[in-house]
Design a protein around this motif. Sequence first.
Motif, PDB file in Angstrom:
ATOM      1  N   LEU A   1     133.341 106.289  96.002  1.00  0.00           N
ATOM      2  CA  LEU A   1     132.539 105.095  95.780  1.00  0.00           C
ATOM      3  C   LEU A   1     132.876 104.009  96.799  1.00  0.00           C
ATOM      4  O   LEU A   1     131.989 103.290  97.277  1.00  0.00           O
ATOM      5  CB  LEU A   1     132.754 104.581  94.355  1.00  0.00           C
ATOM      6  N   ASP A   2     134.140 103.904  97.158  1.00  0.00           N
ATOM      7  CA  ASP A   2     134.546 102.956  98.198  1.00  0.00           C
ATOM      8  C   ASP A   2     133.868 103.298  99.527  1.00  0.00           C
ATOM      9  O   ASP A   2     133.372 102.413 100.238  1.00  0.00           O
ATOM     10  CB  ASP A   2     136.062 102.973  98.387  1.00  0.00           C
ATOM     11  N   VAL A   3     133.872 104.581  99.863  1.00  0.00           N
ATOM     12  CA  VAL A   3     133.252 105.010 101.121  1.00  0.00           C
ATOM     13  C   VAL A   3     131.755 104.733 101.098  1.00  0.00           C
ATOM     14  O   VAL A   3     131.180 104.202 102.066  1.00  0.00           O
ATOM     15  CB  VAL A   3     133.532 106.496 101.388  1.00  0.00           C
ATOM     16  N   ALA A   4     131.105 105.084  99.975  1.00  0.00           N
ATOM     17  CA  ALA A   4     129.665 104.857  99.864  1.00  0.00           C
ATOM     18  C   ALA A   4     129.326 103.377  99.979  1.00  0.00           C
ATOM     19  O   ALA A   4     128.373 102.987 100.667  1.00  0.00           O
ATOM     20  CB  ALA A   4     129.148 105.426  98.542  1.00  0.00           C
ATOM     21  N   GLU A   5     130.102 102.527  99.304  1.00  0.00           N
ATOM     22  CA  GLU A   5     129.862 101.085  99.365  1.00  0.00           C
ATOM     23  C   GLU A   5     130.074 100.561 100.779  1.00  0.00           C
ATOM     24  O   GLU A   5     129.319  99.700 101.252  1.00  0.00           O
ATOM     25  CB  GLU A   5     130.796 100.363  98.394  1.00  0.00           C
ATOM     26  N   SER A   6     131.086 101.052 101.485  1.00  0.00           N
ATOM     27  CA  SER A   6     131.343 100.615 102.852  1.00  0.00           C
ATOM     28  C   SER A   6     130.173 100.949 103.770  1.00  0.00           C
ATOM     29  O   SER A   6     129.806 100.149 104.638  1.00  0.00           O
ATOM     30  CB  SER A   6     132.615 101.285 103.388  1.00  0.00           C
ATOM     31  N   ILE A   7     129.610 102.118 103.577  1.00  0.00           N
ATOM     32  CA  ILE A   7     128.486 102.543 104.431  1.00  0.00           C
ATOM     33  C   ILE A   7     127.227 101.746 104.099  1.00  0.00           C
ATOM     34  O   ILE A   7     126.538 101.238 105.005  1.00  0.00           O
ATOM     35  CB  ILE A   7     128.254 104.056 104.279  1.00  0.00           C
ATOM     36  N   LYS A   8     126.936 101.604 102.833  1.00  0.00           N
ATOM     37  CA  LYS A   8     125.690 100.928 102.450  1.00  0.00           C
ATOM     38  C   LYS A   8     125.745  99.433 102.677  1.00  0.00           C
ATOM     39  O   LYS A   8     124.781  98.819 103.149  1.00  0.00           O
ATOM     40  CB  LYS A   8     125.370 101.255 100.984  1.00  0.00           C
ATOM     41  N   LYS A   9     126.868  98.815 102.394  1.00  0.00           N
ATOM     42  CA  LYS A   9     126.956  97.358 102.524  1.00  0.00           C
ATOM     43  C   LYS A   9     127.485  96.912 103.879  1.00  0.00           C
ATOM     44  O   LYS A   9     127.370  95.740 104.234  1.00  0.00           O
ATOM     45  CB  LYS A   9     127.823  96.804 101.401  1.00  0.00           C
ATOM     46  N   GLY A  10     128.043  97.850 104.645  1.00  0.00           N
ATOM     47  CA  GLY A  10     128.531  97.501 105.972  1.00  0.00           C
ATOM     48  C   GLY A  10     127.496  97.681 107.060  1.00  0.00           C
ATOM     49  O   GLY A  10     127.781  97.445 108.232  1.00  0.00           O
ATOM     50  N   GLY A  11     126.290  98.084 106.687  1.00  0.00           N
ATOM     51  CA  GLY A  11     125.236  98.297 107.670  1.00  0.00           C
ATOM     52  C   GLY A  11     124.573  97.009 108.112  1.00  0.00           C
ATOM     53  O   GLY A  11     124.816  95.931 107.577  1.00  0.00           O
ATOM     54  N   ASP A  12     123.685  97.121 109.109  1.00  0.00           N
ATOM     55  CA  ASP A  12     122.948  95.980 109.648  1.00  0.00           C
ATOM     56  C   ASP A  12     121.614  95.833 108.935  1.00  0.00           C
ATOM     57  O   ASP A  12     120.885  96.820 108.744  1.00  0.00           O
ATOM     58  CB  ASP A  12     122.677  96.189 111.143  1.00  0.00           C
ATOM     59  N   ALA A  13     121.268  94.606 108.553  1.00  0.00           N
ATOM     60  CA  ALA A  13     119.963  94.344 107.951  1.00  0.00           C
ATOM     61  C   ALA A  13     118.877  94.560 109.005  1.00  0.00           C
ATOM     62  O   ALA A  13     118.926  93.979 110.088  1.00  0.00           O
ATOM     63  CB  ALA A  13     119.912  92.926 107.402  1.00  0.00           C
ATOM     64  N   ILE A  14     117.888  95.404 108.675  1.00  0.00           N
ATOM     65  CA  ILE A  14     116.831  95.778 109.619  1.00  0.00           C
ATOM     66  C   ILE A  14     115.473  95.503 108.972  1.00  0.00           C
ATOM     67  O   ILE A  14     115.206  95.988 107.857  1.00  0.00           O
ATOM     68  CB  ILE A  14     116.939  97.273 109.994  1.00  0.00           C
ATOM     69  N   PRO A  15     114.602  94.735 109.632  1.00  0.00           N
ATOM     70  CA  PRO A  15     113.297  94.416 109.018  1.00  0.00           C
ATOM     71  C   PRO A  15     112.501  95.636 108.569  1.00  0.00           C
ATOM     72  O   PRO A  15     111.879  95.616 107.507  1.00  0.00           O
ATOM     73  CB  PRO A  15     112.577  93.650 110.137  1.00  0.00           C
ATOM     74  N   SER A  16     112.513  96.719 109.346  1.00  0.00           N
ATOM     75  CA  SER A  16     111.692  97.879 108.999  1.00  0.00           C
ATOM     76  C   SER A  16     112.184  98.596 107.748  1.00  0.00           C
ATOM     77  O   SER A  16     111.468  99.418 107.165  1.00  0.00           O
ATOM     78  CB  SER A  16     111.649  98.878 110.161  1.00  0.00           C
TER      79      SER A  16
END
Length: 611
Positions: free
Chosen positions: A565-580
Amino acid sequence: MKVNKPFAKTAMSWFATAVLATTTILFVTKSASAQLKSAAPTAAQARYVPGEVLVKFKADATDAAIFSVVGSYGDEPLKVMKRRVVHVKLKNGQSVEEAIASYQGDPSVLRAQPNYLYNLHAVPNDALYGDLWALKNTGQTISSAPYPINNPGLVGMDIDAEAAWDHITDCSSVIVAVLDTGINYTHADLATNMWDGGASYPNHGWDFFDADNDPMPADGSPHGTHVAGIIGAVGNNASGTTGVCWTAKLMAVRVGGEISVSSAAASDGVDFAVENGAKVINMSFGGPPEQADADFYDVINDARTKDVLIVASAGNKSNNNDINSITPCTFDLDNIICVAALDQAYELADFSNTGATSVDLGAPGTNIHSAVAGDRLIEDFSTGWVLNGGWGIGSGDYCPSVSLVNPSNFCTVFTATYANNADDIAYKTFDLSDPAILAAGVHSELELGLNDANDSLSIALNGAGGNPFSISPIATILGPFIDVLPIGYDLAKSGCLTATCSIGTRLQSDAGGSHLGAHLFGFHIYRALVNATTSELFDGTSMSAPMVTGVAALVWAFNPNYTYLDVAESIKKGGDAIPSLAGTTSTGRALDAMGSLRYINPPTGISLSLQ
């Protein structure tokens, strides 16, 4: 593809199967005629292996009771799987639906379901070398790119790999399982990064498609090797490509061929990976909307309880997964990350599925360059074919390229039909005797219209050469049949890795009328080669998922005390906000390796008191 025959316009995709003797070949359709779709076999629309079911018995059912129940129906238990699930082969003539109804009425049975099929999420193209823009986007142009949109892309639109590599490049403390079509583990860019399975698994994994200990892609499929290369091609070795992880432990788990994956094989594959220490599992395949695969859900849920993360591709149909429910992306399990595809400008790829709740984030998935199992021999139909009856080599308005056709004027005359009382054979002999060939398979597309059950199209192989129909065909499709479908078959299994491998097709009909005939195109032979150095450009969410899988392995190796869950959260919340991706994914974000490394879950249970 320019195909204007009336049965090749548009419609839903489904699987079709052709069976002769003990050999089954699976076909995945591309399109069909809306007005004539009902003429296709009922089993083709079901998307499951015909003649098989998965039966889950209650926890208190003994092994003796299980075998007694299966035997009472005259069926054959192929394998007792985990969680009291039995893989059952049905007696001749019994439909899957009838068997499920019978088993579900038994007091010892918890549920019964089909052995569902999943299709791979990738669109291979010709072998061309391209820069690794997903890792470092300089606005470069990818030469002869299969995906032309936003090529060149935008500088900086990448996964920020170089910043992450300043901190870690070695993922070898985290075993990554690639559930796919197999990996050419001798490939020069993968061999030193393969998982060491010891004496039990000397070939770095297991093959649940052919049920043996060799996960080499037996049909030569490049898909699994390409996925593995994205995750962990050897880095900084002055050759080939570079994976997200420069050093890795890649576990090869073959669960399908180039065409499809069964849920039984996928379930066994997940169990194998978990039991042998994999922490991240890549699944670049998915099932259609109508599948409610409870057994596969249980398998992935069990992996969750063992702290295993699943990364899955969202699919390539431009669909909304919130509505179409692509499995496993829409399972309500927090150990699954579902990935959409982005192009070189970080716009959503035009083929990518989306889902505001079912798809988590995006990652590069167009013009992705990675290792492949070997090479492919593309057949242009220019020489060597022996043509009998109505077969011919044609091109024209109704064919996308030079093709093998019956009738011979299929490509130029809209109303052309094959002859009554036909027994027409076409074949060619190929030299596949090179000792460097580890495995090989034929792949092509078939456009087919058969009038009734007395008309058929067969495929035959013969390693001894000559007319391949001097022995029994490996598959036969009976009419009525109207569809367009890719086909694939394993040459090694049929003893055709010889200097005289004869490959042919046969159209037979009666006097009761004819239909539009057969059109074979896109014919090529995949060859897995020893110590291959080859690579290709592919498009697909199948390429996006392993980008995330590689970053997941980096994050877990960098933070060994993390949970899934830590890994999943890091990937999902550590990403860049993208308009598309806003409103088309649950996070609105794109994969960022450095952002994931530096993301820290905030502490809980802490309060602040002001004095």
